[in-house]
Design an enzyme around this catalytic site. Sequence first.
Site, PDB file in Angstrom:
ATOM      1  N   HIS A  52       1.125  -1.248   0.471  1.00 59.07           N
ATOM      2  CA  HIS A  52       0.039   0.118   0.478  1.00 59.07           C
ATOM      3  C   HIS A  52       1.015   1.056   0.045  1.00 59.07           C
ATOM      4  O   HIS A  52       2.244   1.076   0.081  1.00 59.07           O
ATOM      5  CB  HIS A  52      -1.357  -0.185   0.440  1.00 59.07           C
ATOM      6  CG  HIS A  52      -1.777  -1.132   1.100  1.00 59.07           C
ATOM      7  ND1 HIS A  52      -2.630  -1.162   2.193  1.00 59.07           N
ATOM      8  CD2 HIS A  52      -2.245  -2.380   0.285  1.00 59.07           C
ATOM      9  CE1 HIS A  52      -3.074  -2.112   2.245  1.00 59.07           C
ATOM     10  NE2 HIS A  52      -3.344  -2.906   0.808  1.00 59.07           N
ATOM     11  N   GLU A  54       1.835   3.484   2.365  1.00 58.91           N
ATOM     12  CA  GLU A  54       1.811   3.957   3.027  1.00 58.91           C
ATOM     13  C   GLU A  54       3.918   3.078   2.836  1.00 58.91           C
ATOM     14  O   GLU A  54       4.868   3.537   3.559  1.00 58.91           O
ATOM     15  CB  GLU A  54       1.275   3.722   4.946  1.00 58.91           C
ATOM     16  CG  GLU A  54       0.864   4.405   4.784  1.00 58.91           C
ATOM     17  CD  GLU A  54      -1.301   4.143   3.923  1.00 58.91           C
ATOM     18  OE1 GLU A  54      -2.391   4.320   5.091  1.00 58.91           O
ATOM     19  OE2 GLU A  54      -1.027   3.227   3.702  1.00 58.91           O
ATOM     20  N   THR A 166     -27.364  10.496 -30.472  1.00 66.56           N
ATOM     21  CA  THR A 166     -25.961   9.885 -30.182  1.00 66.56           C
ATOM     22  C   THR A 166     -26.140   8.390 -31.507  1.00 66.56           C
ATOM     23  O   THR A 166     -25.002   7.959 -31.261  1.00 66.56           O
ATOM     24  CB  THR A 166     -26.434   8.808 -29.124  1.00 66.56           C
ATOM     25  OG1 THR A 166     -27.735   7.853 -29.295  1.00 66.56           O
ATOM     26  CG2 THR A 166     -26.489   8.741 -27.675  1.00 66.56           C
ATOM     27  N   SER A 173     -23.308   5.865 -35.643  1.00 68.69           N
ATOM     28  CA  SER A 173     -22.707   6.680 -34.968  1.00 68.69           C
ATOM     29  C   SER A 173     -20.751   7.072 -34.764  1.00 68.69           C
ATOM     30  O   SER A 173     -20.646   8.045 -34.383  1.00 68.69           O
ATOM     31  CB  SER A 173     -22.936   6.033 -33.539  1.00 68.69           C
ATOM     32  OG  SER A 173     -22.084   5.021 -33.349  1.00 68.69           O
ATOM     33  N   THR A 201     -25.915  -2.768 -28.058  1.00 64.38           N
ATOM     34  CA  THR A 201     -24.413  -2.809 -28.845  1.00 64.38           C
ATOM     35  C   THR A 201     -23.657  -3.944 -30.204  1.00 64.38           C
ATOM     36  O   THR A 201     -23.143  -3.525 -30.671  1.00 64.38           O
ATOM     37  CB  THR A 201     -24.071  -1.716 -28.108  1.00 64.38           C
ATOM     38  OG1 THR A 201     -24.704  -1.056 -27.228  1.00 64.38           O
ATOM     39  CG2 THR A 201     -22.142  -0.945 -27.938  1.00 64.38           C
ATOM     40  N   ARG A 212      -7.390   0.688 -24.987  1.00 61.20           N
ATOM     41  CA  ARG A 212      -6.446   1.272 -26.344  1.00 61.20           C
ATOM     42  C   ARG A 212      -5.525   2.104 -26.203  1.00 61.20           C
ATOM     43  O   ARG A 212      -4.813   2.357 -26.352  1.00 61.20           O
ATOM     44  CB  ARG A 212      -6.896   0.850 -27.520  1.00 61.20           C
ATOM     45  CG  ARG A 212      -7.932  -1.012 -27.563  1.00 61.20           C
ATOM     46  CD  ARG A 212      -8.041  -0.888 -28.848  1.00 61.20           C
ATOM     47  NE  ARG A 212      -9.485   0.002 -29.455  1.00 61.20           N
ATOM     48  CZ  ARG A 212     -10.863  -0.040 -29.040  1.00 61.20           C
ATOM     49  NH1 ARG A 212     -10.930  -0.525 -28.174  1.00 61.20           N
ATOM     50  NH2 ARG A 212     -10.651   0.962 -29.705  1.00 61.20           N
ATOM     51  N   SER A 227     -29.761 -10.694 -21.943  1.00 63.88           N
ATOM     52  CA  SER A 227     -31.089 -11.513 -21.317  1.00 63.88           C
ATOM     53  C   SER A 227     -30.648 -13.142 -21.664  1.00 63.88           C
ATOM     54  O   SER A 227     -30.788 -14.229 -21.492  1.00 63.88           O
ATOM     55  CB  SER A 227     -32.154 -10.545 -21.449  1.00 63.88           C
ATOM     56  OG  SER A 227     -32.065  -9.724 -20.946  1.00 63.88           O
ATOM     57  N   LEU A 301     -30.577   0.442 -23.668  1.00 61.66           N
ATOM     58  CA  LEU A 301     -30.374  -0.708 -21.766  1.00 61.66           C
ATOM     59  C   LEU A 301     -29.990   1.263 -21.462  1.00 61.66           C
ATOM     60  O   LEU A 301     -30.575   1.284 -20.254  1.00 61.66           O
ATOM     61  CB  LEU A 301     -28.968  -0.976 -22.455  1.00 61.66           C
ATOM     62  CG  LEU A 301     -28.829  -1.362 -20.746  1.00 61.66           C
ATOM     63  CD1 LEU A 301     -29.400  -2.377 -20.025  1.00 61.66           C
ATOM     64  CD2 LEU A 301     -27.350  -2.658 -21.619  1.00 61.66           C
TER      65      LEU A 301
END
Length: 370
Positions: A52, A54, A166, A173, A201, A212, A227, A301
């Site tokens: 960590h 410290e 969008t 797009s 998508t 990237r 789903s 979504l």
Amino acid sequence: MSQPIDPMQEALALAQRAIGLSDPNPRVGCVITAADGRVLGRGHTQRAGGPHAEVMALRDLQARGESARGATAYVTLEPCSHHGRTPPCCDALIDAGVARVVMALEDPNPLVAGQGAARLRAAGIAVEVGELAEAARELNIGFFSRMQRGRPWVRLKAAVSLDGRTALNNGASQWITGAAARADGHAFRKRAGAVLTGVGTVLDDNPRLDVRLVESALQPLRVIVDSRLETPPASRILDAPGEVLVYAALDDPPRGAALRDRGAQIAFAPGAGGKVDLPAMLANLASRGINELHVEAGHKLNGSFVREGLVDEFLIYMAPRLLGIGRELAAFGPLDTLDASLALRFVSVTPIGDDLRLIARPLAPAATIA
């Protein structure tokens, strides 16, 4: 004549270096100074399982031939007090003989939550809390969300035209915004423990969804909300480096086997109407150590996330162009009154190349972070 350093400000700058490195652990920086203000050691959190902040600062101090006895440690989060993958940092500071610890924030982890500061004080070390607390909290807002709400901080990213589209009506797009905005978006992907999209998508754009355009020690988990397990096994998202997790509502053994053969994990979170239960999914992601969830999905979504009150922050890149009829940022409504709309506040408005980066948060979040 050079200006004297602000040790806590420098500790925060060090903590920034842990972005894309320390997850699921918080991003922490530490600066140790002598009584005259001279910097003795610096450090930031390493990969999970590694030292960590410290300990890194103490190692830096020792490598310089310095002693921490009587020194002050400035740290952006309370030193840990429990044995996890590494020993407690508060014990390392006590053993090193520091006289004072200045920490920006108490650690929200129930395993710490004031116990680190209490152990330091019990050892006779002066402890101060609160310096640059808001900046330190923002840097670890996802860690605070996971610890206090049991769910990641959800950041919804979109690139839009000036008229809020969008994509064109036919779905085209690429690219609404410029190269600078796209690189900046990858810097936000780097912040996230997971990047999420929907199967729509994946089918329409076949994205990679990895980091990237900026350097990153780690690749975020890539998450697909699917789903009925319709993700094609040949999708590029399954080729990119890092892990892929598919959330489904309905099992389809042949499709599931094909995705597993491509290295994907599958988790089931069945909800109403044969859809994925998004709150259950968020809880599951938190259990997997995801602090920040970066959503790059389509309007349907996105609309589900907005409608269910699950978005903590909107990251919008706005291009100076008009698209006319096209796809909206989030499909929800229609609303009957303006009072029913989701009220936001702008956190920042920043030019990025020829575009604008807008960061906005709901005025009334579903669950606040203390």
